[in-house]
Design a protein around this motif. Sequence first.
Motif, PDB file in Angstrom:
ATOM      1  N   LEU A   8      17.335 -56.739 -27.353  1.00 53.01           N
ATOM      2  CA  LEU A   8      17.213 -55.522 -28.142  1.00 53.01           C
ATOM      3  C   LEU A   8      16.643 -55.828 -29.530  1.00 53.01           C
ATOM      4  N   ALA A   9      17.136 -56.878 -30.155  1.00 53.38           N
ATOM      5  CA  ALA A   9      16.647 -57.274 -31.476  1.00 53.38           C
ATOM      6  C   ALA A   9      15.183 -57.690 -31.399  1.00 53.38           C
ATOM      7  N   LYS A  10      14.820 -58.409 -30.328  1.00 55.97           N
ATOM      8  CA  LYS A  10      13.427 -58.828 -30.159  1.00 55.97           C
ATOM      9  C   LYS A  10      12.531 -57.614 -29.942  1.00 55.97           C
ATOM     10  N   ALA A  11      12.964 -56.666 -29.138  1.00 57.06           N
ATOM     11  CA  ALA A  11      12.176 -55.457 -28.888  1.00 57.06           C
ATOM     12  C   ALA A  11      11.987 -54.668 -30.180  1.00 57.06           C
ATOM     13  N   GLU A  12      13.028 -54.584 -30.972  1.00 56.74           N
ATOM     14  CA  GLU A  12      12.943 -53.876 -32.255  1.00 56.74           C
ATOM     15  C   GLU A  12      11.981 -54.599 -33.195  1.00 56.74           C
ATOM     16  N   GLN A  13      12.048 -55.911 -33.253  1.00 54.48           N
ATOM     17  CA  GLN A  13      11.142 -56.682 -34.105  1.00 54.48           C
ATOM     18  C   GLN A  13       9.703 -56.554 -33.622  1.00 54.48           C
ATOM     19  N   ASP A  14       9.505 -56.552 -32.307  1.00 55.66           N
ATOM     20  CA  ASP A  14       8.161 -56.367 -31.753  1.00 55.66           C
ATOM     21  C   ASP A  14       7.600 -55.006 -32.155  1.00 55.66           C
ATOM     22  N   SER A  15       8.441 -53.993 -32.143  1.00 52.36           N
ATOM     23  CA  SER A  15       8.025 -52.653 -32.535  1.00 52.36           C
ATOM     24  C   SER A  15       7.662 -52.609 -34.020  1.00 52.36           C
TER      25      SER A  15
ATOM     26  N   ASP B 225       3.632 -43.500 -47.260  1.00 50.82           N
ATOM     27  CA  ASP B 225       4.962 -42.910 -47.410  1.00 50.82           C
ATOM     28  C   ASP B 225       5.849 -43.098 -46.179  1.00 50.82           C
ATOM     29  N   TYR B 226       5.234 -43.378 -45.027  1.00 57.29           N
ATOM     30  CA  TYR B 226       6.023 -43.513 -43.808  1.00 57.29           C
ATOM     31  C   TYR B 226       6.865 -44.786 -43.858  1.00 57.29           C
ATOM     32  N   LYS B 227       8.124 -44.622 -43.558  1.00 55.64           N
ATOM     33  CA  LYS B 227       9.049 -45.762 -43.472  1.00 55.64           C
ATOM     34  C   LYS B 227       9.494 -45.890 -42.016  1.00 55.64           C
ATOM     35  N   TYR B 228       9.370 -47.080 -41.491  1.00 54.64           N
ATOM     36  CA  TYR B 228       9.748 -47.341 -40.111  1.00 54.64           C
ATOM     37  C   TYR B 228      11.207 -46.958 -39.904  1.00 54.64           C
ATOM     38  N   ASP B 229      11.443 -46.121 -38.880  1.00 53.29           N
ATOM     39  CA  ASP B 229      12.797 -45.630 -38.612  1.00 53.29           C
ATOM     40  C   ASP B 229      13.067 -45.633 -37.110  1.00 53.29           C
ATOM     41  N   GLY B 230      12.762 -46.728 -36.488  1.00 47.15           N
ATOM     42  CA  GLY B 230      13.003 -46.847 -35.058  1.00 47.15           C
ATOM     43  C   GLY B 230      11.759 -46.572 -34.243  1.00 47.15           C
ATOM     44  N   LYS B 231      11.786 -47.092 -33.033  1.00 47.30           N
ATOM     45  CA  LYS B 231      10.612 -47.030 -32.158  1.00 47.30           C
ATOM     46  C   LYS B 231      10.219 -45.597 -31.803  1.00 47.30           C
ATOM     47  N   SER B 232      11.174 -44.747 -31.544  1.00 44.86           N
ATOM     48  CA  SER B 232      10.877 -43.376 -31.136  1.00 44.86           C
ATOM     49  C   SER B 232      10.164 -42.595 -32.234  1.00 44.86           C
ATOM     50  N   SER B 233      10.712 -42.631 -33.433  1.00 44.75           N
ATOM     51  CA  SER B 233      10.074 -41.896 -34.527  1.00 44.75           C
ATOM     52  C   SER B 233       8.724 -42.525 -34.866  1.00 44.75           C
TER      53      SER B 233
END
Length: 110
Positions: free
Chosen positions: A7-14, A74-82
Motif C-alpha cells: 500500500l505504501a509503495k502504491a501510494e509512493q508510485d502515485s 495550487d493543487y496539492k496531492y490528496d490521494g490517488k482518487s482525487s
Amino acid sequence: MDAKKELAKAEQDSINAFEEYRHAQIDKINENDSAIMHMRMKMKTENAAMREKHEKKIAELEKKNANMRMKLNDYKYDGKSSWQNFKSEFNHDMEELGHAFKDLTVKNTK
C-alpha cells in the motif's frame, strides 16, 4: 505487514506519477508562454486592424495559460482518487487550450 508495504509503495508510485505529470505540464505551459511571445513578435508586422484582433485573442490565451499554471501550482496531492480526477479535468482543459492555440496560429497564417 506485506500489505502495508504494498500500500505504501502504491501510494509512493502515485505521488511519483503526479510529480512527473506536473513537470510535464509545466513544460507544456512554458512552451505556450514561448508561443505567445512568438505570436506577439509576429503580430508587430501586421496591419493595425489585424493586430488589434489578434491582441485580444492572444491576451485571452495568455490568461488561460496563466490560470492553468496557477491551477497546477495550487493543487496539492490528496490521494490517488482525487489525483486521477484532477488529472482528467486538467488534461481536458489543456487540450482545449491547445486547440485555441492551434486555431489562432492557423488563422494567423491565412
